[in-house]
Design an enzyme around this catalytic site. Structure first.
Site, PDB file in Angstrom:
ATOM      1  N   ASP A   1       0.822  -1.211   0.000  1.00 19.07           N
ATOM      2  CA  ASP A   1       0.000   0.000   0.000  1.00 19.07           C
ATOM      3  C   ASP A   1       0.859   1.265   0.000  1.00 19.07           C
ATOM      4  O   ASP A   1       2.001   1.247   0.428  1.00 19.07           O
ATOM      5  CB  ASP A   1      -0.923  -0.018   1.225  1.00 19.07           C
ATOM      6  CG  ASP A   1      -2.126   0.890   1.038  1.00 19.07           C
ATOM      7  OD1 ASP A   1      -2.384   1.325  -0.103  1.00 19.07           O
ATOM      8  OD2 ASP A   1      -2.821   1.171   2.038  1.00 19.07           O
TER       9      ASP A   1
ATOM     10  N   ASN B   1     -10.601  -2.830  -6.314  1.00 21.42           N
ATOM     11  CA  ASN B   1      -9.792  -1.817  -7.006  1.00 21.42           C
ATOM     12  C   ASN B   1     -10.286  -1.481  -8.418  1.00 21.42           C
ATOM     13  O   ASN B   1      -9.845  -0.487  -9.008  1.00 21.42           O
ATOM     14  CB  ASN B   1      -8.316  -2.238  -7.076  1.00 21.42           C
ATOM     15  CG  ASN B   1      -7.582  -2.150  -5.748  1.00 21.42           C
ATOM     16  OD1 ASN B   1      -6.648  -2.920  -5.486  1.00 21.42           O
ATOM     17  ND2 ASN B   1      -7.963  -1.218  -4.882  1.00 21.42           N
TER      18      ASN B   1
HETATM   19  C1  IPE Z   1      -5.311  -2.966  -0.661  1.00 23.80           C
HETATM   20  O1  IPE Z   1      -4.986  -1.641  -0.806  1.00 23.80           O
HETATM   21  C2  IPE Z   1      -5.244  -3.659  -1.997  1.00 23.80           C
HETATM   22  C3  IPE Z   1      -3.920  -3.793  -2.589  1.00 23.80           C
HETATM   23  C4  IPE Z   1      -2.790  -3.487  -1.999  1.00 23.80           C
HETATM   24  C5  IPE Z   1      -3.888  -4.331  -3.919  1.00 23.80           C
HETATM   25  P1  IPE Z   1      -6.120  -0.506  -0.968  1.00 23.80           P
HETATM   26  O2  IPE Z   1      -5.421   0.799  -0.948  1.00 23.80           O
HETATM   27  O3  IPE Z   1      -6.964  -0.827  -2.135  1.00 23.80           O
HETATM   28  O4  IPE Z   1      -6.952  -0.766   0.359  1.00 23.80           O
HETATM   29  P2  IPE Z   1      -7.986   0.100   1.185  1.00 23.80           P
HETATM   30  O5  IPE Z   1      -9.120   0.359   0.283  1.00 23.80           O
HETATM   31  O6  IPE Z   1      -7.250   1.331   1.597  1.00 23.80           O
HETATM   32  O7  IPE Z   1      -8.317  -0.769   2.340  1.00 23.80           O
HETATM   33  C1  IPE Z   2      -1.387   0.332  -3.482  1.00 23.56           C
HETATM   34  O1  IPE Z   2      -1.207   1.713  -3.459  1.00 23.56           O
HETATM   35  C2  IPE Z   2      -1.594  -0.209  -4.883  1.00 23.56           C
HETATM   36  C3  IPE Z   2      -2.937  -0.728  -5.147  1.00 23.56           C
HETATM   37  C4  IPE Z   2      -3.925  -0.757  -4.316  1.00 23.56           C
HETATM   38  C5  IPE Z   2      -3.182  -1.251  -6.490  1.00 23.56           C
HETATM   39  P1  IPE Z   2      -2.438   2.717  -3.489  1.00 23.56           P
HETATM   40  O2  IPE Z   2      -2.764   3.026  -4.910  1.00 23.56           O
HETATM   41  O3  IPE Z   2      -3.563   2.167  -2.693  1.00 23.56           O
HETATM   42  O4  IPE Z   2      -1.796   3.989  -2.818  1.00 23.56           O
HETATM   43  P2  IPE Z   2      -2.477   4.957  -1.752  1.00 23.56           P
HETATM   44  O5  IPE Z   2      -3.046   4.106  -0.668  1.00 23.56           O
HETATM   45  O6  IPE Z   2      -3.529   5.719  -2.481  1.00 23.56           O
HETATM   46  O7  IPE Z   2      -1.347   5.816  -1.283  1.00 23.56           O
HETATM   47 MG    MG Z   3      -4.127   2.354  -0.718  1.00 28.28          MG
END
Ligand code: IPE
Ligand code: IPE
Ligand code: MG
Length: 233
Positions: free
Chosen positions: A25, A73
């Site tokens: 994340d 996602n």
């Molecule tokens: C969790 O991250 C999913 C992945 C790392 C692929 P998100 O950024 O999507 O999760 P939430 O929505 O903050 O819980």
């Molecule tokens: C994790 O990083 C990647 C995926 C969930 C695909 P994020 O895209 O969730 O990054 P933040 O949480 O917005 O910083």
């Molecule tokens: Mg995230």
């Protein structure tokens, strides 16, 4: 797909090899802090993953499972989703590196032939190809969770167990050969599990770090491993 033979695991050196699972994340925030578009954060995140795979393969990690893309996602802006899908094709295309590190690729997620599957054909192809091209490797198993959601996995496993197959839920998960998770990692200061490996990580240690995924590397991996080692009987 996902039917790992036990011979590969048996040939692994060190029976205490760990299963580390990472919720990768913070890519977006990493980019934002640098004044870059979110997509640049995802690109950096894919590079970090390549580094972590190499570092983990050199340690006593038998299984590395990473959350690449969740069933939730898909609602992100189409351009961001397209970019992330492209990065998965890149990741699954790193065959030479994976083979050099004796890493076997595996995938868990909503099966492509099931209703609700949204994985585009080119990503399906990249996943199948990577599994095929690394299937003889005997080292670490890299499992990428793509179009993955743990509740859906468990509901399906329960249904399969009741309808067609004995063995209960554990035997009917997307990959029943994955051992229990020893350490669940989540980066970027979030202390949530977000529907990842709920069954497999039931008894896992958790390593929450403020480090963003693009900055995650050998040092953080060592901290996660130390957590498992300290608490192991
Ligand atoms: C969790 O991250 C999913 C992945 C790392 C692929 P998100 O950024 O999507 O999760 P939430 O929505 O903050 O819980
Ligand atoms: C994790 O990083 C990647 C995926 C969930 C695909 P994020 O895209 O969730 O990054 P933040 O949480 O917005 O910083
Ligand atoms: Mg995230």
């Amino acid at each position: 797909m996902g039917n790992m033979t036990s011979s590969a695991a048996a040939s692994r050196v060190g029976s205490g090899a760990l299963h580390i699972a990472c919720i990768m994340d913070g890519n977006g925030r990493w980019a934002k802090r640098r004044g870059l578009p979110r997509t640049a954060g995802h690109t950096a995140g894919e590079e970090a993953l390549a580094t972590v795979v190499r570092e983990a393969a050199q340690r006593d990690v038998g299984w590395l499972t990473v959350f690449g893309f969740s069933t939730e996602n898909w609602v992100r802006p189409p351009a961001e989703v397209r970019h992330i899908l492209g990065l998965h094709r890149k990741l699954f295309g790193r065959i030479e590196e994976l083979n050099a590190n004796n890493v076997r690729v595996n995938w868990i997620g909503r099966p492509f032939d099931e209703p609700g599957s949204r994985t585009p054909a080119n990503v399906q192809k990249a996943i199948r190809q990577a599994i095929e091209d690394t299937k003889h490797n005997t080292g670490m198993v890299l499992t990428v969770a793509f179009d993955y959601g743990s509740r859906a996995e468990i509901v399906r496993a329960a249904r399969h167990a009741a309808e067609f197959s004995p063995g209960g839920i554990a035997a009917n998960l997307y990959d029943a050969t994955l051992p229990p998770v020893d350490v669940l990692v989540r980066t970027s200061g979030e202390s949530r599990i977000s529907n990842f490996m709920l069954w497999q990580a039931a008894h896992a240690r958790v390593y929450f770090t403020d480090c963003s995924w693009p900055d995650f590397g050998g040092r953080q991996l060592d901290e996660a491993i130390a957590l498992a080692r300290t608490h192991r009987a």
